[in-house]
Design an enzyme around this catalytic site. Structure first.
Site, short mmCIF file in Angstrom:
data_model
loop_
_atom_site.label_atom_id
_atom_site.label_comp_id
_atom_site.label_asym_id
_atom_site.label_seq_id
_atom_site.Cartn_x
_atom_site.Cartn_y
_atom_site.Cartn_z
N ALA A 82 -8.33 0.66 -3.34
CA ALA A 82 -8.38 0.52 -4.50
C ALA A 82 -8.78 -0.87 -5.22
O ALA A 82 -9.61 -0.65 -6.36
CB ALA A 82 -6.77 0.98 -4.90
N LYS B 182 1.96 -1.41 -14.52
CA LYS B 182 1.96 -0.19 -14.42
C LYS B 182 2.61 -0.04 -12.88
O LYS B 182 1.76 -0.32 -11.89
CB LYS B 182 0.45 0.43 -14.18
N GLU C 86 -4.60 -8.60 -3.97
CA GLU C 86 -3.54 -8.64 -2.87
C GLU C 86 -3.93 -7.47 -2.14
O GLU C 86 -3.02 -6.36 -2.45
CB GLU C 86 -2.31 -8.97 -3.15
N GLU D 190 -5.08 -0.33 8.94
CA GLU D 190 -3.66 -0.37 8.64
C GLU D 190 -2.99 0.81 8.62
O GLU D 190 -3.34 2.00 7.98
CB GLU D 190 -3.82 -0.92 7.17
N GLY E 278 -2.37 -3.81 -3.60
CA GLY E 278 -2.25 -2.34 -3.16
C GLY E 278 -3.35 -2.51 -2.25
O GLY E 278 -3.59 -3.24 -1.34
N SER E 279 -3.88 -1.17 -1.80
CA SER E 279 -4.62 -0.85 -0.97
C SER E 279 -6.20 -1.55 -0.97
O SER E 279 -6.49 -1.68 -2.17
CB SER E 279 -4.91 0.71 -0.51
N THR E 280 -6.83 -1.77 -0.05
CA THR E 280 -8.06 -2.23 0.11
C THR E 280 -9.06 -1.47 -0.83
O THR E 280 -10.01 -1.83 -1.45
CB THR E 280 -8.65 -2.65 1.31
N CYS F 177 2.56 -5.51 3.91
CA CYS F 177 1.21 -6.03 3.88
C CYS F 177 0.81 -7.10 5.14
O CYS F 177 -0.05 -6.95 5.87
CB CYS F 177 0.68 -6.27 2.68
P1 NAD Z 1 -2.77 1.88 -3.54
O1 NAD Z 1 -3.87 0.99 -3.52
O2 NAD Z 1 -2.75 3.44 -3.36
O3 NAD Z 1 -1.74 1.96 -4.91
C1 NAD Z 1 -1.14 0.58 -5.57
C2 NAD Z 1 -1.29 0.88 -6.91
O4 NAD Z 1 -2.36 0.70 -7.56
C3 NAD Z 1 -0.43 1.94 -7.42
O5 NAD Z 1 0.33 1.57 -8.57
C4 NAD Z 1 -1.70 3.06 -7.88
O6 NAD Z 1 -1.22 4.01 -8.57
C5 NAD Z 1 -2.86 2.07 -8.24
N1 NAD Z 1 -3.97 2.36 -8.28
C6 NAD Z 1 -4.55 3.09 -6.91
N2 NAD Z 1 -5.84 3.31 -7.20
C7 NAD Z 1 -6.23 2.68 -8.35
C8 NAD Z 1 -7.36 2.47 -8.65
N3 NAD Z 1 -8.64 2.93 -8.50
N4 NAD Z 1 -7.48 1.57 -10.04
C9 NAD Z 1 -6.32 1.41 -10.63
N5 NAD Z 1 -5.03 1.46 -10.13
C10 NAD Z 1 -5.08 2.14 -8.74
O7 NAD Z 1 -1.48 1.33 -2.42
P2 NAD Z 1 -0.07 1.82 -1.96
O8 NAD Z 1 -0.26 2.99 -1.18
O9 NAD Z 1 0.75 1.82 -3.10
O10 NAD Z 1 0.38 0.40 -1.19
C11 NAD Z 1 0.10 0.25 0.16
C12 NAD Z 1 -0.91 -0.82 0.04
O11 NAD Z 1 -0.82 -1.88 -0.58
C13 NAD Z 1 -1.23 -1.24 1.39
O12 NAD Z 1 -2.62 -1.32 1.75
C14 NAD Z 1 -0.70 -2.69 1.59
O13 NAD Z 1 -1.28 -3.52 2.49
C15 NAD Z 1 -1.07 -3.15 0.19
N6 NAD Z 1 -0.09 -4.25 -0.38
C16 NAD Z 1 -0.67 -5.54 -0.28
C17 NAD Z 1 0.12 -6.45 -0.44
C18 NAD Z 1 -0.55 -8.13 -0.59
O14 NAD Z 1 0.08 -8.80 -1.24
N7 NAD Z 1 -1.57 -8.22 0.00
C19 NAD Z 1 1.42 -6.50 -0.47
C20 NAD Z 1 2.18 -5.30 -0.58
C21 NAD Z 1 1.15 -4.05 -0.27
#
Ligand code: NAD
Length: 486
Positions: A240, A184, A258, A393, A236-238, A294
């Protein structure tokens, strides 16, 4: 079907190895981060599309005459074909990512379009070499046959900042293991996923091995809890990540997370700050992809003895960076990925001003750019590590410089964070750098540079996540072990 380069508007979803009409008429429209103009659209997946994708992934996994019956060598062959097809589309993929999320095209060409084929070939090599079963002599007599088999159907969710590389962090080891996938992508970056789907089809990857259903958070939640999923891989974000961890906890479903970061870039008192020598590495470690990465060291820890010099260096550095259209090859800082993301970054800049920190450069929007979601590279000096801009962040081109006195205090401040993902140490004494690196609580660190290496485990501690991707450890995360006592 049109070609990869021209297909900016699609009406179908890639499920079960074929382009299928989606179940709903909803669409995701993508605008250029640099020009704000509409650049394409794809169908938005519905729950029934996820159901179809999971069923296709299960059928592929279970097919003894297809993917499910492939030997590791056959899987490796397929992965290498996919890497070749990916290479053919690298330019189109880099341009699509860059247009959508504002990643400077030079970064997209160097990392985003390069990591997927690199990882596919690396993990194809591991699939060929790694024994998937072994017989161990027992301590109580007899022996045990230990088998490593694929975990099953993986629900994979990726963010918009490095959509292609972060997907490959998952499918490259997962395919080597023998898993199948439902991806997704994030709604901000869906056009690149269409080109990726074309590469999958052209490589002759068996139907249903990788399925792609774009959508937002609700569709992600549906995928995470779907009864047909055996493992969740999330970046994604912490916030989520926590809700996904809760869902997986209830289901006792394996999950790799991650998440976010707020890493330290520790300038030791013996660092060589000559930008002609270290500028490129310093940039990649602190501001890569417009700060939307990240692992960046966004807390700059500066020794009191050289504090003014560090502030001057970063201020001059930020002023010198070329801000502009992400597709311009000379651009070093592009726009934020969305208007919402720019608002978020600007709200943190306001909090930084309110905190009493000193803004040494930036803080606004570049005057010469009236279109696009741009923010000036911004440096705050005199930042207290307990302040909001040092603890949360920001995910934009904003750095906070924090003073310390002696290595012990540098380590204490570096570790005084909810997060533990990346970081870097800047020194002219390698041993000194490694000694300090050993004391920092984080998943990875670089000495005088930072770039995750595919052969080494990557991931976070504390609120930065659970589990590891990359390296042989990344492959283990897609395998289950069984002991057969002989
Ligand atoms: P986000 O968490 O808003 O979304 C990430 C993905 O998860 C998207 O596809 C979103 O549609 C989906 N999503 C959101 N909430 C969800 C839920 N409750 N259940 C299932 N899916 C859900 O993050 P973002 O704004 O797209 O990305 C930025 C974040 O990602 C930053 O916090 C960044 O640090 C983190 N990130 C981490 C790494 C790592 O390797 N640790 C790498 C890149 C980005």
């Amino acid at each position: 079907m049109t070609t990869a380069e021209s297909r900016t508007d699609t009406d179908e979803l890639f499920i079960g190895g074929a382009w299928r009409t989606p179940s709903s008429g909803a669409r995701i429209t993508v605008n250029s981060a640099s020009t704000e103009e509409r650049i394409g659209s794809v169908p938005e997946g519905a729950q029934s599309d996820i159901d179809a994708a999971v069923a296709a992934a299960r059928a592929a996994f279970d097919d003894p005459n297809g993917w499910g019956g492939f030997t590791p060598d056959q899987r490796a062959d397929a992965m290498e074909r996919l890497a070749d097809e990916y290479d053919k589309r690298a330019g189109a993929i880099a341009a699509a990512v860059s247009s959508q999320n504002g990643m400077p095209i030079a970064v997209a060409e160097k990392l985003e379009a390069v990591f997927p084929p690199l990882l596919l070939r690396y993990y194809a090599g591991l699939a060929r070499q790694r024994p998937f079963e072994e017989t161990r002599p027992g301590l109580l007599g007899g022996s045990t046959l230990v088998t490593s088999t694929p975990i099953g159907v993986v629900g994979a969710i990726v963010p918009w900042n490095f959509p292609q590389a972060l997907a490959a962090f998952k499918y490259a080891p997962g395919l080597a293991a023998g898993c199948t996938f439902v991806f997704k992508p994030s709604p901000e970056t869906v056009l690149d996923s269409v080109i990726f789907a074309e590469a999958i089809a052209a490589a002759g990857i068996p139907d249903g091995v990788i399925n792609i259903v774009p959508g937002g958070r609700d569709l992600g939640s549906y995928l995470v809890s779907h009864p047909g999923i055996d493992k969740v891989a999330f970046t994604g974000s912490t916030g989520a990540g926590r809700s996904i961890a809760e869902a997986c906890g209830r289901l006792l479903r394996p999950v790799t997370l991650e998440l976010g970061g707020k890493s330290a870039a520790v300038i030791l008192d013996d660092a060589d700050l000559d930008l002609a020598k270290i500028g490129e590495q310093l940039f990649s470690s602190t501001l890569l992809n417009n700060g939307q990465t990240c692992f960046l060291g966004t807390r700059i820890l500066a020794p009191k003895s050289r504090y003014d010099e560090v502030v001057e260096t970063f201020t001059g550095f930020a002023q010198y960076l070329q801000v502009g259209d992400a597709l311009d090859p000379t651009t070093q800082i592009g726009p934020m990925a969305s208007a919402r993301q720019r608002e978020r970054v600007e709200s943190y800049i306001a909090k930084g001003r309110d905190s009493g920190a000193m803004l040494t450069t930036g803080g606004g929007r570049p005057e010469q750019l009236d279109k696009g979601w741009f923010v000036q590279p911004t440096i705050f000096a005199g930042v207290d590590n307990s302040s909001v801009i040092a603890q949360e962040e920001i995910f934009g081109p904003v750095l906070s410089i924090i003073a310390y006195d002696g290595d012990d205090e540098a380590v204490r401040i570096a570790n005084d964070s909810e997060y533990g993902l990346g970081g870097s140490i800047w020194t002219s004494d390698h041993d000194h750098g490694v000694a300090v690196a050993r004391r920092i609580e984080t998943g990875s660190l670089g000495i005088n540079a930072y770039l995750p290496d595919p052969t080494a485990p990557f991931g976070g501690i504390k609120s930065s996540g659970l589990g590891r991707e990359l390296g042989p450890e990344g492959l283990e995360a897609y395998l289950v072990k069984k002991s057969i006592y002989l």
